[in-house]
Design a protein around this motif. Structure first.
Motif, PDB file in Angstrom:
ATOM      1  N   PRO A 227       0.789  -1.242   0.000  1.00 21.44           N
ATOM      2  CA  PRO A 227       0.000   0.000   0.000  1.00 21.44           C
ATOM      3  C   PRO A 227       0.815   1.281   0.000  1.00 21.44           C
ATOM      4  O   PRO A 227       0.267   2.349   0.258  1.00 21.44           O
ATOM      5  CB  PRO A 227      -0.821  -0.111   1.303  1.00 21.44           C
ATOM      6  CG  PRO A 227      -0.695  -1.534   1.736  1.00 21.44           C
ATOM      7  CD  PRO A 227       0.645  -1.968   1.244  1.00 21.44           C
ATOM      8  N   TYR A 228       2.110   1.189  -0.271  1.00 21.19           N
ATOM      9  CA  TYR A 228       2.974   2.360  -0.228  1.00 21.19           C
ATOM     10  C   TYR A 228       3.871   2.415  -1.465  1.00 21.19           C
ATOM     11  O   TYR A 228       3.964   1.452  -2.223  1.00 21.19           O
ATOM     12  CB  TYR A 228       3.818   2.348   1.049  1.00 21.19           C
ATOM     13  CG  TYR A 228       2.960   2.282   2.296  1.00 21.19           C
ATOM     14  CD1 TYR A 228       2.296   3.406   2.773  1.00 21.19           C
ATOM     15  CD2 TYR A 228       2.773   1.074   2.974  1.00 21.19           C
ATOM     16  CE1 TYR A 228       1.480   3.345   3.897  1.00 21.19           C
ATOM     17  CE2 TYR A 228       1.963   0.997   4.095  1.00 21.19           C
ATOM     18  CZ  TYR A 228       1.320   2.141   4.546  1.00 21.19           C
ATOM     19  OH  TYR A 228       0.503   2.075   5.646  1.00 21.19           O
ATOM     20  N   ASP A 229       4.555   3.544  -1.638  1.00 20.75           N
ATOM     21  CA  ASP A 229       5.350   3.786  -2.829  1.00 20.75           C
ATOM     22  C   ASP A 229       6.508   2.801  -2.980  1.00 20.75           C
ATOM     23  O   ASP A 229       7.068   2.322  -1.986  1.00 20.75           O
ATOM     24  CB  ASP A 229       5.926   5.209  -2.805  1.00 20.75           C
ATOM     25  CG  ASP A 229       4.866   6.269  -3.046  1.00 20.75           C
ATOM     26  OD1 ASP A 229       3.891   5.979  -3.757  1.00 20.75           O
ATOM     27  OD2 ASP A 229       5.013   7.381  -2.504  1.00 20.75           O
TER      28      ASP A 229
ATOM     29  N   THR B 116       8.631  -0.205   3.470  1.00 21.50           N
ATOM     30  CA  THR B 116       7.683  -1.318   3.382  1.00 21.50           C
ATOM     31  C   THR B 116       7.814  -2.027   2.044  1.00 21.50           C
ATOM     32  O   THR B 116       7.728  -3.263   1.962  1.00 21.50           O
ATOM     33  CB  THR B 116       6.243  -0.810   3.581  1.00 21.50           C
ATOM     34  OG1 THR B 116       6.137  -0.239   4.894  1.00 21.50           O
ATOM     35  CG2 THR B 116       5.233  -1.937   3.449  1.00 21.50           C
ATOM     36  N   ASP B 117       8.023  -1.274   0.982  1.00 20.46           N
ATOM     37  CA  ASP B 117       8.217  -1.863  -0.341  1.00 20.46           C
ATOM     38  C   ASP B 117       9.467  -2.740  -0.357  1.00 20.46           C
ATOM     39  O   ASP B 117       9.443  -3.851  -0.910  1.00 20.46           O
ATOM     40  CB  ASP B 117       8.351  -0.744  -1.382  1.00 20.46           C
ATOM     41  CG  ASP B 117       8.654  -1.280  -2.775  1.00 20.46           C
ATOM     42  OD1 ASP B 117       7.762  -1.886  -3.380  1.00 20.46           O
ATOM     43  OD2 ASP B 117       9.797  -1.083  -3.239  1.00 20.46           O
TER      44      ASP B 117
ATOM     45  N   ASN C 175       2.531  -1.973  -6.223  1.00 26.22           N
ATOM     46  CA  ASN C 175       2.384  -0.820  -5.328  1.00 26.22           C
ATOM     47  C   ASN C 175       1.059  -0.115  -5.611  1.00 26.22           C
ATOM     48  O   ASN C 175       0.843   0.400  -6.705  1.00 26.22           O
ATOM     49  CB  ASN C 175       3.548   0.154  -5.506  1.00 26.22           C
ATOM     50  CG  ASN C 175       4.882  -0.485  -5.188  1.00 26.22           C
ATOM     51  OD1 ASN C 175       5.563  -1.020  -6.071  1.00 26.22           O
ATOM     52  ND2 ASN C 175       5.253  -0.462  -3.925  1.00 26.22           N
ATOM     53  N   THR C 176       0.168  -0.127  -4.623  1.00 26.47           N
ATOM     54  CA  THR C 176      -1.144   0.510  -4.741  1.00 26.47           C
ATOM     55  C   THR C 176      -1.225   1.568  -3.655  1.00 26.47           C
ATOM     56  O   THR C 176      -1.500   1.260  -2.490  1.00 26.47           O
ATOM     57  CB  THR C 176      -2.276  -0.525  -4.570  1.00 26.47           C
ATOM     58  OG1 THR C 176      -2.066  -1.590  -5.512  1.00 26.47           O
ATOM     59  CG2 THR C 176      -3.622   0.106  -4.819  1.00 26.47           C
ATOM     60  N   THR C 177      -0.956   2.807  -4.014  1.00 32.17           N
ATOM     61  CA  THR C 177      -0.749   3.853  -3.018  1.00 32.17           C
ATOM     62  C   THR C 177      -1.960   4.768  -2.868  1.00 32.17           C
ATOM     63  O   THR C 177      -2.866   4.776  -3.698  1.00 32.17           O
ATOM     64  CB  THR C 177       0.474   4.699  -3.390  1.00 32.17           C
ATOM     65  OG1 THR C 177       0.227   5.350  -4.654  1.00 32.17           O
ATOM     66  CG2 THR C 177       1.707   3.832  -3.544  1.00 32.17           C
ATOM     67  N   GLY C 178      -1.914   5.547  -1.797  1.00 26.87           N
ATOM     68  CA  GLY C 178      -2.955   6.546  -1.561  1.00 26.87           C
ATOM     69  C   GLY C 178      -3.599   6.393  -0.198  1.00 26.87           C
ATOM     70  O   GLY C 178      -3.696   5.294   0.346  1.00 26.87           O
TER      71      GLY C 178
ATOM     72  N   GLY D  37      -2.156   4.449   2.951  1.00 30.07           N
ATOM     73  CA  GLY D  37      -2.232   2.998   2.983  1.00 30.07           C
ATOM     74  C   GLY D  37      -3.638   2.487   2.773  1.00 30.07           C
ATOM     75  O   GLY D  37      -3.844   1.316   2.428  1.00 30.07           O
TER      76      GLY D  37
ATOM     77  N   GLY E 215      -4.554   0.779  -0.754  1.00 34.56           N
ATOM     78  CA  GLY E 215      -4.022  -0.574  -0.902  1.00 34.56           C
ATOM     79  C   GLY E 215      -4.722  -1.573  -0.001  1.00 34.56           C
ATOM     80  O   GLY E 215      -4.993  -2.713  -0.403  1.00 34.56           O
TER      81      GLY E 215
ATOM     82  N   THR F  53      -1.741  -9.267   0.683  1.00 37.82           N
ATOM     83  CA  THR F  53      -1.426  -7.868   0.967  1.00 37.82           C
ATOM     84  C   THR F  53      -0.444  -7.778   2.126  1.00 37.82           C
ATOM     85  O   THR F  53      -0.605  -8.471   3.133  1.00 37.82           O
ATOM     86  CB  THR F  53      -2.702  -7.083   1.326  1.00 37.82           C
ATOM     87  OG1 THR F  53      -3.667  -7.240   0.281  1.00 37.82           O
ATOM     88  CG2 THR F  53      -2.405  -5.598   1.506  1.00 37.82           C
TER      89      THR F  53
END
Length: 325
Positions: free
Chosen positions: A42-44, A49-50, A72-75, A78, A81, A96
């Motif tokens: 959920p982060y860049d 975390t990535d 990566n699904t951001t916004g 968190g 994501g 996830t």
């Protein structure tokens, strides 16, 4: 006689249906995974975390027997994501990597999903806040720091990564435990807060050991204590809050773990749990965590699920006390 035959037929039908359903779950596990598995972060890309997700994915692939692709699904800090992960097909093909924000954002009205929308697979990381100050600060122990804060209410400027962030909550937990009062100074992340501390613009930060390790080793900063029951491996000489007589703030801090949608069959979740637990034990993953000063906490799905529930309740109360709901 007719009634008995009808009841027997009904019982047989129910048993047959249940057996087919159980057999379906077992068949799903036998066929799983069916192609590459997607790991939502959920982060860049490029963040902490990535990096953990990619190292874990690499270490787990051989145990799962399929490739694991990081997406990566951001916004929403968190939330975007988390939501995509919770609403993915419950077939185990989408997992996830969740963080502590999964149990803090809902209390602040910033996310519509929580840990209850997932089935836990396992936890791999926990980083206790490390209360860190300039090397030339007039206090060398946590007790001296707290005494100074008591004698000078609101004078110590405590940097954090934004209002409601985990480091703001950590500092607030210290206030609740000790009765002191800080001036909370928000930054856009922990890194700029540490930079400000180095520049003498603030007085302290409660961030992860990894985020101050180079500066502490370079004797530019000093860590007074870590908020945990055990000492941090990267700071073996630094005492814990409990050792210093302050235990109420233990357990606050960021964590990372793997989850799947709530309705994922238990048999499929078990396959994922076995693979990710084995991946977390791989030497290359543990070396990555150690080299980056990240705390290893490997727990199975049941323990991780219980911990998330306890964290949800703890942060709910703390966030309510702070008026951040």
């Amino acid at each position: 006689m007719g009634k008995k035959i009808w009841i027997s037929t009904l019982a047989f039908s129910i048993a047959l249906f249940a057996g087919c359903e159980a057999g379906g779950d077992e068949d799903a596990a036998a066929d799983f995974p069916e192609g590459p598995v997607e790991l939502i972060v959920p982060y860049d890309a490029g963040g902490g975390t990535d990096a953990v997700a990619r190292a874990l994915a690499d270490a787990t692939e051989e145990h799962l027997g399929e490739s694991i692709g990081v997406v990566n699904t951001t916004g929403g800090g968190g939330a975007v994501g988390f939501t995509e992960g919770a609403t993915a097909a419950p077939d185990g093909q989408t997992v996830t990597l969740v963080t502590v924000e999964l149990v803090t954002l809902p209390h602040m009205g910033l996310a519509d999903v929580s840990h209850e929308d997932f089935k836990a697979i396992g936890q791999m990381n926990f980083d206790p806040p490390a209360v860190t100050v300039p090397a030339d600060a007039p206090y060398d122990t946590l007790e001296e720091f707290i005494d100074y804060a008591e004698e000078n209410p609101g004078e110590i400027q405590m940097g954090n990564s934004g209002s409601g962030s985990i480091w703001h909550l950590a500092a607030s937990a210290i206030e609740q435990e000790t009765g002191v009062e800080f001036e909370h100074v928000p930054f856009d992340g922990a890194a700029p807060a540490v930079t400000s501390l180095l520049g003498g613009h603030i007085d302290a930060v409660p961030v992860s050991p990894a985020e101050v390790l180079p500066q502490v080793e370079g004797e530019e900063l000093k860590t007074l204590a870590v908020m945990d029951e055990e000492r941090a491996e990267v700071f073996p000489e630094v005492p814990t809050f409990e050792e210093e007589g302050f235990s109420g703030a233990d357990g606050v801090g960021p964590w990372r773990g793997v989850v799947v949608p709530e309705d994922t069959p238990d048999e499929v979740a078990s396959v994922l749990e076995e693979a990710f637990m084995a991946g977390a034990e791989e030497p290359e993953f543990q070396e990555f965590m150690e080299d980056n000063g990240l705390g290893m906490t490997i727990t199975d799905g049941e323990s991780f699920g219980q911990m998330m529930g306890e964290s949800y309740d703890f942060y709910g109360e703390l966030i309510s006390d702070l008026g951040l709901e």
